[in-house]
Enzyme design. Structure first.
Site, PDB file in Angstrom:
ATOM      1  N   TYR A  18      -2.906  -0.488  10.212  1.00  0.00           N
ATOM      2  CA  TYR A  18      -2.945  -1.120   8.878  1.00  0.00           C
ATOM      3  C   TYR A  18      -1.628  -0.877   8.150  1.00  0.00           C
ATOM      4  CZ  TYR A  18      -3.933  -1.373   3.853  1.00  0.00           C
ATOM      5  OH  TYR A  18      -3.872  -1.631   2.505  1.00  0.00           O
ATOM      6  N   SER A  61       0.845  -1.197   0.000  1.00  0.00           N
ATOM      7  CA  SER A  61       0.000   0.000   0.000  1.00  0.00           C
ATOM      8  C   SER A  61       0.877   1.243   0.000  1.00  0.00           C
ATOM      9  CB  SER A  61      -0.881   0.019   1.249  1.00  0.00           C
ATOM     10  OG  SER A  61      -1.542   1.267   1.343  1.00  0.00           O
TER      11      SER A  61
HETATM   12  N1  LIG Z   1      -8.666  -0.632  -2.091  1.00  0.00           N
HETATM   13  C1  LIG Z   1      -7.679   0.186  -1.721  1.00  0.00           C
HETATM   14  O1  LIG Z   1      -7.867   1.440  -1.603  1.00  0.00           O
HETATM   15  C2  LIG Z   1      -6.301  -0.353  -1.459  1.00  0.00           C
HETATM   16  C3  LIG Z   1      -5.228   0.568  -1.373  1.00  0.00           C
HETATM   17  C4  LIG Z   1      -3.954   0.065  -1.120  1.00  0.00           C
HETATM   18  C5  LIG Z   1      -3.762  -1.288  -0.975  1.00  0.00           C
HETATM   19  N2  LIG Z   1      -4.823  -2.160  -1.064  1.00  0.00           N
HETATM   20  C6  LIG Z   1      -4.553  -3.592  -0.882  1.00  0.00           C
HETATM   21  O2  LIG Z   1      -5.039  -4.282  -2.018  1.00  0.00           O
HETATM   22  C7  LIG Z   1      -5.320  -5.636  -1.658  1.00  0.00           C
HETATM   23  C8  LIG Z   1      -6.659  -6.059  -2.263  1.00  0.00           C
HETATM   24  O3  LIG Z   1      -7.682  -5.308  -1.666  1.00  0.00           O
HETATM   25  P1  LIG Z   1      -8.957  -4.793  -2.483  1.00  0.00           P
HETATM   26  O4  LIG Z   1      -8.851  -3.318  -2.545  1.00  0.00           O
HETATM   27  O5  LIG Z   1      -9.148  -5.548  -3.717  1.00  0.00           O
HETATM   28  O6  LIG Z   1     -10.095  -5.103  -1.394  1.00  0.00           O
HETATM   29  P2  LIG Z   1     -11.322  -6.127  -1.380  1.00  0.00           P
HETATM   30  O7  LIG Z   1     -12.183  -5.912  -2.572  1.00  0.00           O
HETATM   31  O8  LIG Z   1     -11.924  -5.954  -0.028  1.00  0.00           O
HETATM   32  O9  LIG Z   1     -10.633  -7.544  -1.494  1.00  0.00           O
HETATM   33  C9  LIG Z   1     -10.031  -8.194  -0.407  1.00  0.00           C
HETATM   34  C10 LIG Z   1      -9.908  -9.652  -0.742  1.00  0.00           C
HETATM   35  O10 LIG Z   1      -9.272 -10.314   0.368  1.00  0.00           O
HETATM   36  C11 LIG Z   1     -10.003 -11.483   0.659  1.00  0.00           C
HETATM   37  N3  LIG Z   1      -9.873 -11.864   2.061  1.00  0.00           N
HETATM   38  C12 LIG Z   1     -10.136 -11.127   3.160  1.00  0.00           C
HETATM   39  N4  LIG Z   1      -9.944 -11.863   4.283  1.00  0.00           N
HETATM   40  C13 LIG Z   1      -9.559 -13.095   3.856  1.00  0.00           C
HETATM   41  C14 LIG Z   1      -9.236 -14.298   4.515  1.00  0.00           C
HETATM   42  N5  LIG Z   1      -9.236 -14.409   5.863  1.00  0.00           N
HETATM   43  N6  LIG Z   1      -8.903 -15.383   3.767  1.00  0.00           N
HETATM   44  C15 LIG Z   1      -8.903 -15.304   2.411  1.00  0.00           C
HETATM   45  N7  LIG Z   1      -9.180 -14.197   1.738  1.00  0.00           N
HETATM   46  C16 LIG Z   1      -9.519 -13.100   2.450  1.00  0.00           C
HETATM   47  C17 LIG Z   1     -11.443 -11.137   0.320  1.00  0.00           C
HETATM   48  O11 LIG Z   1     -12.169 -12.322   0.036  1.00  0.00           O
HETATM   49  P3  LIG Z   1     -13.214 -13.068   1.015  1.00  0.00           P
HETATM   50  O12 LIG Z   1     -13.895 -12.012   1.814  1.00  0.00           O
HETATM   51  O13 LIG Z   1     -14.094 -13.784   0.040  1.00  0.00           O
HETATM   52  O14 LIG Z   1     -12.378 -13.992   1.833  1.00  0.00           O
HETATM   53  C18 LIG Z   1     -11.254 -10.309  -0.947  1.00  0.00           C
HETATM   54  O15 LIG Z   1     -11.180 -11.174  -2.060  1.00  0.00           O
HETATM   55  C19 LIG Z   1      -5.263  -5.686  -0.126  1.00  0.00           C
HETATM   56  O16 LIG Z   1      -4.064  -6.282   0.276  1.00  0.00           O
HETATM   57  C20 LIG Z   1      -5.286  -4.224   0.281  1.00  0.00           C
HETATM   58  O17 LIG Z   1      -4.614  -4.017   1.504  1.00  0.00           O
HETATM   59  C21 LIG Z   1      -6.079  -1.724  -1.313  1.00  0.00           C
END
Ligand SMILES: NC(=O)c1ccc[n+]([C@@H]2O[C@H](COP(=O)([O-])OP(=O)(O)OC[C@H]3O[C@@H](n4cnc5c(N)ncnc54)[C@H](OP(=O)(O)O)[C@@H]3O)[C@@H](O)[C@H]2O)c1
Length: 231
Positions: free
Chosen positions: A150, A137
């Site tokens: 976080y 991130s």
């Molecule tokens: N969105 C942002 O603004 C942002 C910014 C910087 C970095 N990121 C990073 O990008 C990555 C992806 O996030 P995203 O933005 O795509 O968010 P998201 O749509 O909430 O996706 C998160 C994913 O993680 C999975 N997950 C959560 N807990 C889990 C568990 N215990 N076991 C297995 N899978 C799990 C969820 O699937 P299930 O709930 O089906 O398990 C979902 O597929 C993350 O690492 C996040 O920190 C996001």
């Protein structure tokens, strides 16, 4: 490394960035192993891709990470690419951080990528190389009040990625970090605790981050930033 013909494990493939990258990898001709907890979403996505294996996985349970990699190897004979993408936010001021919540996000954002790397590396070594992409991130470059816990998990992931890169480089295993900005996914609606206060920021589409992950796999660069095309 190109994605075509490769075996690619994507964690957090049930939504957001992971889903976008799984679609991209499928279009490129990869065999995609989809990991997350929501089985229905994984099965629906797998049905849309040319060649995919949904594996319902709770990444906070170490045995399930081993089972995920075993399922990939059983089906496809090995692993070429691992995308450690699953993650969760913990967006409360430091004074209010509850250790149970911190433990949960450390298990997902830090332990799970480490365990997944440990599980795939012997198979990558057996194939003479591989690519690992850890999704971090951009908050780790900043000191944004309210998201320090976080960011600390992601800062630890930065360090893990850099060291993993140094440890496995000689074996042809490239470890890269992709650092998204605010991205339009379910992330800010599924925080472990707290609230998102960055509503004024224009979010990136998850497809832009998926493209950065592809670039990381292709180039093996240490860090890749999602960037919008000019104009
Ligand atoms: N969105 C942002 O603004 C942002 C910014 C910087 C970095 N990121 C990073 O990008 C990555 C992806 O996030 P995203 O933005 O795509 O968010 P998201 O749509 O909430 O996706 C998160 C994913 O993680 C999975 N997950 C959560 N807990 C889990 C568990 N215990 N076991 C297995 N899978 C799990 C969820 O699937 P299930 O709930 O089906 O398990 C979902 O597929 C993350 O690492 C996040 O920190 C996001």
């Amino acid at each position: 490394m190109e994605l075509a013909g490769k075996v690619v494990i994507v964690t957090g493939a049930s939504s957001g960035i992971g889903e976008a990258f799984a679609r991209l990898a499928g279009r490129e001709g990869a065999s995609v192993v989809l990991a997350a907890r929501r089985a229905g979403r994984l099965e629906a996505l797998a049905a849309e891709l040319p060649d995919a294996l949904p594996v319902t996985t709770d990444l906070r349970v170490p045995d399930q990470i081993g089972a995920l990699v075993s399922a990939a190897v059983r089906r496809y004979g090995g692993v070429d690419v691992l995308v450690n993408n699953a993650g969760q936010g913990l967006h409360v001021p430091l004074e209010q951080v509850v250790l149970d919540d911190l433990q949960a996000v450390v298990e997902l954002n830090l332990y799970a990528p480490l365990l997944a790397m440990q599980a795939v590396v012997p198979f990558m070594r057996a194939r003479g190389g591989g690519a690992i992409v850890n999704v971090g991130s951009n908050t780790t470059r900043l000191a944004i009040p309210g998201i320090g816990a976080y960011s600390a998990t992601k800062s630890a992931l930065n360090q893990l990625s850099a060291t993993a890169r140094a440890e496995w480089a000689a074996e042809g295993i490239a470890v890269s970090l992709v650092t998204p900005n605010v991205t339009a996914t379910e992330f800010h609606r599924s925080l472990r605790a707290g609230t998102f206060r960055g509503g004024h920021v224009q979010p990136q589409p998850p497809e832009l981050v998926a493209e950065a992950i592809r670039r990381a796999v292709q180039t093996g660069d240490a860090e890749v930033f999602p960037v919008s095309p000019p104009g």
